[in-house]
Design a protein around this motif. Structure first.
Motif, PDB file in Angstrom:
ATOM      1  N   PHE A 180      -9.269  -2.010   9.007  1.00 29.89           N
ATOM      2  CA  PHE A 180     -10.670  -2.032   8.602  1.00 29.89           C
ATOM      3  C   PHE A 180     -10.967  -3.248   7.734  1.00 29.89           C
ATOM      4  O   PHE A 180     -11.980  -3.930   7.920  1.00 29.89           O
ATOM      5  CB  PHE A 180     -11.036  -0.750   7.850  1.00 29.89           C
ATOM      6  CG  PHE A 180     -12.384  -0.847   7.200  1.00 29.89           C
ATOM      7  CD1 PHE A 180     -13.528  -0.814   7.977  1.00 29.89           C
ATOM      8  CD2 PHE A 180     -12.499  -1.025   5.835  1.00 29.89           C
ATOM      9  CE1 PHE A 180     -14.777  -0.952   7.394  1.00 29.89           C
ATOM     10  CE2 PHE A 180     -13.742  -1.168   5.250  1.00 29.89           C
ATOM     11  CZ  PHE A 180     -14.879  -1.129   6.032  1.00 29.89           C
ATOM     12  N   ALA A 181     -10.072  -3.533   6.798  1.00 28.91           N
ATOM     13  CA  ALA A 181     -10.293  -4.670   5.899  1.00 28.91           C
ATOM     14  C   ALA A 181     -10.388  -5.974   6.692  1.00 28.91           C
ATOM     15  O   ALA A 181     -11.196  -6.846   6.390  1.00 28.91           O
ATOM     16  CB  ALA A 181      -9.167  -4.756   4.863  1.00 28.91           C
ATOM     17  N   LEU A 190       0.833  -1.214   0.000  1.00 31.55           N
ATOM     18  CA  LEU A 190       0.000   0.000   0.000  1.00 31.55           C
ATOM     19  C   LEU A 190       0.863   1.257   0.000  1.00 31.55           C
ATOM     20  O   LEU A 190       0.587   2.220  -0.715  1.00 31.55           O
ATOM     21  CB  LEU A 190      -0.935   0.006   1.215  1.00 31.55           C
ATOM     22  CG  LEU A 190      -2.006  -1.081   1.264  1.00 31.55           C
ATOM     23  CD1 LEU A 190      -2.828  -0.965   2.539  1.00 31.55           C
ATOM     24  CD2 LEU A 190      -2.924  -0.985   0.051  1.00 31.55           C
ATOM     25  N   ALA A 194       1.723   4.820  -2.745  1.00 34.48           N
ATOM     26  CA  ALA A 194       1.580   6.233  -2.333  1.00 34.48           C
ATOM     27  C   ALA A 194       0.639   6.455  -1.157  1.00 34.48           C
ATOM     28  O   ALA A 194       0.283   7.579  -0.856  1.00 34.48           O
ATOM     29  CB  ALA A 194       1.183   7.128  -3.514  1.00 34.48           C
ATOM     30  N   ILE A 195       0.199   5.365  -0.499  1.00 36.00           N
ATOM     31  CA  ILE A 195      -0.670   5.517   0.669  1.00 36.00           C
ATOM     32  C   ILE A 195       0.219   5.701   1.902  1.00 36.00           C
ATOM     33  O   ILE A 195       1.101   4.869   2.155  1.00 36.00           O
ATOM     34  CB  ILE A 195      -1.545   4.254   0.854  1.00 36.00           C
ATOM     35  CG1 ILE A 195      -2.243   3.878  -0.451  1.00 36.00           C
ATOM     36  CG2 ILE A 195      -2.537   4.450   1.990  1.00 36.00           C
ATOM     37  CD1 ILE A 195      -3.206   4.898  -0.979  1.00 36.00           C
ATOM     38  N   ASP A 196      -0.008   6.770   2.661  1.00 37.14           N
ATOM     39  CA  ASP A 196       0.863   6.994   3.817  1.00 37.14           C
ATOM     40  C   ASP A 196       0.638   5.910   4.865  1.00 37.14           C
ATOM     41  O   ASP A 196      -0.399   5.251   4.895  1.00 37.14           O
ATOM     42  CB  ASP A 196       0.640   8.391   4.405  1.00 37.14           C
ATOM     43  CG  ASP A 196      -0.715   8.507   5.051  1.00 37.14           C
ATOM     44  OD1 ASP A 196      -0.837   8.156   6.233  1.00 37.14           O
ATOM     45  OD2 ASP A 196      -1.659   8.913   4.350  1.00 37.14           O
ATOM     46  N   LEU A 234      -6.455   1.255   7.015  1.00 33.76           N
ATOM     47  CA  LEU A 234      -7.141   0.553   5.928  1.00 33.76           C
ATOM     48  C   LEU A 234      -7.081  -0.963   6.113  1.00 33.76           C
ATOM     49  O   LEU A 234      -8.077  -1.671   5.964  1.00 33.76           O
ATOM     50  CB  LEU A 234      -6.454   0.957   4.620  1.00 33.76           C
ATOM     51  CG  LEU A 234      -7.165   0.743   3.317  1.00 33.76           C
ATOM     52  CD1 LEU A 234      -8.552   1.338   3.362  1.00 33.76           C
ATOM     53  CD2 LEU A 234      -6.353   1.400   2.205  1.00 33.76           C
ATOM     54  N   LEU A 235      -5.908  -1.453   6.461  1.00 34.50           N
ATOM     55  CA  LEU A 235      -5.762  -2.902   6.637  1.00 34.50           C
ATOM     56  C   LEU A 235      -6.527  -3.385   7.864  1.00 34.50           C
ATOM     57  O   LEU A 235      -7.075  -4.487   7.873  1.00 34.50           O
ATOM     58  CB  LEU A 235      -4.280  -3.279   6.753  1.00 34.50           C
ATOM     59  CG  LEU A 235      -3.480  -3.123   5.462  1.00 34.50           C
ATOM     60  CD1 LEU A 235      -2.005  -3.440   5.705  1.00 34.50           C
ATOM     61  CD2 LEU A 235      -4.027  -4.022   4.358  1.00 34.50           C
ATOM     62  N   GLU A 268     -13.228   7.313   2.387  1.00 31.23           N
ATOM     63  CA  GLU A 268     -13.542   7.155   0.972  1.00 31.23           C
ATOM     64  C   GLU A 268     -13.366   5.715   0.482  1.00 31.23           C
ATOM     65  O   GLU A 268     -13.741   5.384  -0.639  1.00 31.23           O
ATOM     66  CB  GLU A 268     -12.720   8.115   0.114  1.00 31.23           C
ATOM     67  CG  GLU A 268     -11.239   7.853   0.099  1.00 31.23           C
ATOM     68  CD  GLU A 268     -10.541   8.813  -0.882  1.00 31.23           C
ATOM     69  OE1 GLU A 268     -10.784   8.689  -2.075  1.00 31.23           O
ATOM     70  OE2 GLU A 268      -9.776   9.673  -0.413  1.00 31.23           O
ATOM     71  N   PHE A 269     -12.811   4.877   1.343  1.00 33.89           N
ATOM     72  CA  PHE A 269     -12.690   3.478   0.950  1.00 33.89           C
ATOM     73  C   PHE A 269     -13.988   2.716   1.180  1.00 33.89           C
ATOM     74  O   PHE A 269     -14.142   1.594   0.730  1.00 33.89           O
ATOM     75  CB  PHE A 269     -11.556   2.788   1.708  1.00 33.89           C
ATOM     76  CG  PHE A 269     -10.198   3.180   1.205  1.00 33.89           C
ATOM     77  CD1 PHE A 269      -9.617   2.483   0.168  1.00 33.89           C
ATOM     78  CD2 PHE A 269      -9.522   4.247   1.746  1.00 33.89           C
ATOM     79  CE1 PHE A 269      -8.374   2.843  -0.322  1.00 33.89           C
ATOM     80  CE2 PHE A 269      -8.279   4.616   1.272  1.00 33.89           C
ATOM     81  CZ  PHE A 269      -7.704   3.916   0.235  1.00 33.89           C
ATOM     82  N   LEU A 270     -14.888   3.321   1.926  1.00 33.49           N
ATOM     83  CA  LEU A 270     -16.164   2.663   2.186  1.00 33.49           C
ATOM     84  C   LEU A 270     -17.038   2.763   0.954  1.00 33.49           C
ATOM     85  O   LEU A 270     -17.156   3.807   0.358  1.00 33.49           O
ATOM     86  CB  LEU A 270     -16.862   3.327   3.364  1.00 33.49           C
ATOM     87  CG  LEU A 270     -16.149   3.129   4.672  1.00 33.49           C
ATOM     88  CD1 LEU A 270     -16.861   3.882   5.763  1.00 33.49           C
ATOM     89  CD2 LEU A 270     -16.097   1.659   5.007  1.00 33.49           C
ATOM     90  N   GLN A 271     -17.637   1.649   0.627  1.00 35.41           N
ATOM     91  CA  GLN A 271     -18.463   1.660  -0.584  1.00 35.41           C
ATOM     92  C   GLN A 271     -19.925   1.808  -0.217  1.00 35.41           C
ATOM     93  O   GLN A 271     -20.331   1.410   0.822  1.00 35.41           O
ATOM     94  CB  GLN A 271     -18.245   0.361  -1.340  1.00 35.41           C
ATOM     95  CG  GLN A 271     -16.829   0.247  -1.831  1.00 35.41           C
ATOM     96  CD  GLN A 271     -16.393  -1.184  -1.963  1.00 35.41           C
ATOM     97  OE1 GLN A 271     -17.039  -1.972  -2.606  1.00 35.41           O
ATOM     98  NE2 GLN A 271     -15.287  -1.523  -1.333  1.00 35.41           N
TER      99      GLN A 271
END
Lengths: 251, 442
Positions: free
Chosen positions: B404-405, B388, B392-394, B401-402, B439-442
């Protein structure tokens, strides 16, 4: 653009790179070839900033900055892209959202306005054609359930979207059948231009039939022992690494 | 310790008995006797080895005996699921609040009522179903719940009836003059081929100090299907003891989703009995704990009959000095052949001080069964993290993110999208740096 000078690196106590030097200028395509265990992937990973590699000597300068001081994301913001030898599956993280966040992080770091959903989608639709992937792949988790070939195509697709200044392709040809290899090579050739530099790390000459490099370097025991033009790859293919390594030693 | 607590609750029972309803007195007194006999569990009991309730028992919680507690409109706004088309039964500090509630029309097919407002016919039904399969001998807290039974929900769907919207049972606790305990009791009875969706939310406000001691009994008759959700968002200082017992008849199905995000000390027990051929239970669980939180999930599935199946996935994310316990027991009884039982428990430890005790238990007394189980404990995958970041993801966003996933693997198993999306938002709100990944939430 990229200047590697006398680079030494090790994993734990095992020395992998032993004084590697390499100059890559804007718009050049360099192929790094070498036998297994010669340090090819280490070089790619050190350039992208993966943890676990100790740099014990030498320097890497990228566009005048000390690359080794930068975090992986800072390198990405500065225009470096690594296509992974083994792309990681990340279930639950959506491909398209990851790329959008990546593109916008890069734009933000350059003081550019971020792309909105519509602009980004247009960009994706344009670039995905390069690697002949279906759009529904994009709504899946990152590489989730992708075949080996699809993962490699996804790497090139990501490269196309992120538009790096320096792309490092780590054994992108490994595990590809001939059709997938052509697609990947076409994608890379399409992205080749006078502004963008590409470093191809590969074991086989095969890829270089499709992506013709400006320079070929032979890496052995952590150093570049011979450099030449694209014809050097053919020589390697004919004679094998051992012959070239013996000649280099003798010299 | 446990005797002092028993004495306290005996006195409390006496204090309240003057204004008790009277109609359910036999069960209450029998439960009180059960409490006196068994006492409260301690770490000497195998099932409570990792969960020490002494700090809870020391509190001398009292019941809130006035039912005029309420919650302001603004706070209700944050508690309700936005725009979810559902019925709501709202309880504040253990008491039903009809002004905040909206119930379906009750009739022959569907009967939904709070226990405190139940009419004679509903009372008769409650007495009929109460502890029909569940038992106050489960543990002292289950006995305590029955002994103090005063309010909660009665849900009955007759044969072939379907409750048209989800029922949201909301148990809210807010600040009172002294720390208090509530004992909500819920009965969910589905007739043959009946269908219902029930959400139990436990919400703490104003950092109140209290204990929720809840029991839910579920009976699914032949071919019935219950979707059951439990969202636990008690306050940081709250204790929560929850016991759910389900009895599933032939070809019926229970899908249980249990999400524990709040509370100081939390214990959830789920016992399900697959009592008829073709019965299925899905147990889905997520716990996210930080600071000094302690969350214990104990589940038990009894495969009493052949051709029954169970599928269990529990995941936990632990940070700070949080501690979690997972114990999943699957019992396949003699002659219960052709069983399919799957169980997995995965844990993410985000700090060096977080701790998980996980124990899958299989007891199999039949020979034609397919049972799998597995438990994992780990940290965020370094390869994923690097991948990730190289895109370019800080680092902070990548970690968030991980995480949450990882948690979302449980949420994704919720098939009903309106609830899935709303629960997803509650879960994200509980994660560190959640704003980065919206914004990763769909």
């Amino acid at each position: 653009m990229l200047s590697i000078n006398d680079l030494h690196s090790q994993i734990d106590d095992k020395k992998i790179l032993n004084g590697l030097s390499l100059e890559v200028n804007k718009g050049e395509v360099h192929a790094i070839m070498g036998p297994n265990g010669s340090g090819k992937s280490t070089l790619a990973n050190v350039l992208a900033g993966r943890d676990g590699y100790d740099v014990t000597g030498g320097s890497v300068t990228y566009e005048g900055q000390d690359l080794l001081e930068m975090s992986p994301e800072e390198r990405a913001w500065a225009g470096i892209f690594l296509a992974f030898q083994y792309p990681v599956e990340i279930p639950g993280v959506n491909n398209i959202y990851l790329l959008k966040a990546g593109v916008n992080a890069i734009r933000k770091s350059r003081g550019e306005t971020e792309l909105d959903a519509v602009e980004f989608l247009a960009l994706v639709r344009e670039k995905i054609k390069l690697v002949k992937m279906k759009e529904d792949f994009m709504s899946r988790g990152v590489n989730e359930g992708f075949s080996g070939g699809e993962k490699k195509r996804n790497e090139i697709f990501q490269m196309a979207v992120l538009e790096p200044k320096l792309a490092i392709l780590d054994e992108t040809d490994s595990g590809l059948d001939i059709d997938a290899l052509k697609i990947v090579a076409d994608g890379v050739n399409h992205l080749r231009n006078e502004e963008r530099s590409i470093v191809l790390v590969t074991h086989y000459q095969r890829l270089l039939n499709y992506i013709v490099p400006d320079f070929v370097h032979v890496l052995a025991n952590g150093r570049i022992i011979k450099s030449g033009g694209s014809e050097l790859a053919l020589q390697l293919e004919e004679q094998g690494y051992e012959q070239v390594m013996r000649e280099a030693e003798a010299a | 310790m446990t005797q002092a607590a028993i004495d306290h609750y005996l006195a409390e029972h006496k204090r309240l008995s003057n204004n008790s309803a009277g109609w359910i007195e036999k069960q209450r007194l029998s439960a009180l006797e059960s409490l006196g006999r068994q006492g409260f569990p301690s770490t000497r009991h195998e099932a409570w080895k990792y969960t020490d309730v002494r700090s809870l028992l020391k509190q001398n919680f009292i019941s809130v005996d006035t039912d005029d507690s309420t919650v302001g409109a603004e706070q209700m706004q944050t508690i309700r699921f936005p725009d979810l088309d559902c019925y709501e039964l709202v309880f504040v500090n253990g008491h039903f609040n009809s002004a905040l509630s909206s119930l379906p029309a009750s009739g022959e097919a569907i009967n939904v009522s709070s226990i405190s407002t139940a009419g004679d016919d509903v009372r008769a039904k409650i007495e009929q179903y109460l502890n029909q399969y569940a038992s106050t001998d489960k543990h002292g807290f289950a006995a305590l719940n029955t002994a103090f039974l005063n309010d909660g929900t009665f849900i009955h769907a007759a044969d072939n009836a379907q409750i048209d919207k989800p029922l949201h049972l909301v148990f809210i606790s807010n600040k009172q003059n002294s720390s208090f305990i509530a004992h909500p009791r819920n009965l969910i009875i589905l007739g043959s081929n009946a269908r219902a969706t029930v959400i139990e939310s436990y919400i703490g406000l104003d950092n109140a100090e209290y204990c929720t001691n809840t029991v839910t009994e579920i009976i699914t008759s032949e071919g019935a299907h219950l979707e059951h959700y439990k969202l636990q968002q008690e306050s940081d200082l709250a204790y929560h003891i929850g016991y759910l017992h389900a009895h599933c008849h032939k070809d019926s199905r229970l899908d249980s989703h249990s999400i524990s995000l709040g509370g100081l000390l939390v214990r959830n027990d789920i016992d399900t009995v697959l009592a008829g051929r073709g019965a299925h239970v899905g147990l889905n669980g997520l716990y996210i704990a930080g600071n000094n939180q302690h969350i214990d999930n104990h589940t038990r599935v009894d495969h009493n009959m052949p051709n029954t199946s169970s599928d269990e996935t529990y995941r936990g994310v632990l940070d700070g000095k949080a501690r979690a316990v997972f114990n999943g027991k699957v019992v396949v009884h003699k002659d219960a052949q052709q069983i399919d039982a799957q169980q997995s428990n995965a844990n993410l430890l985000m700090s060096d001080d977080a701790e998980i005790d996980t124990k899958p238990e299989l007891e199999i007394y039949a020979d034609d069964v397919k049972c799998t189980h597995g438990a994992t404990i780990g940290q965020l995958d370094e390869n994923m993290l690097f991948y990730l970041r190289s895109r370019a993801i800080d680092e902070t966003t990548a970690r968030s993110l991980l995480t949450f996933a990882f948690a979302d693997e449980v949420i994704k198993r919720i098939s009903f999208a309106p609830i899935r999306e709303r629960l997803e938002h509650r879960v994200v709100g509980r994660l560190p740096d959640a704003s980065l990944i919206s914004e990763f939430l769909q």
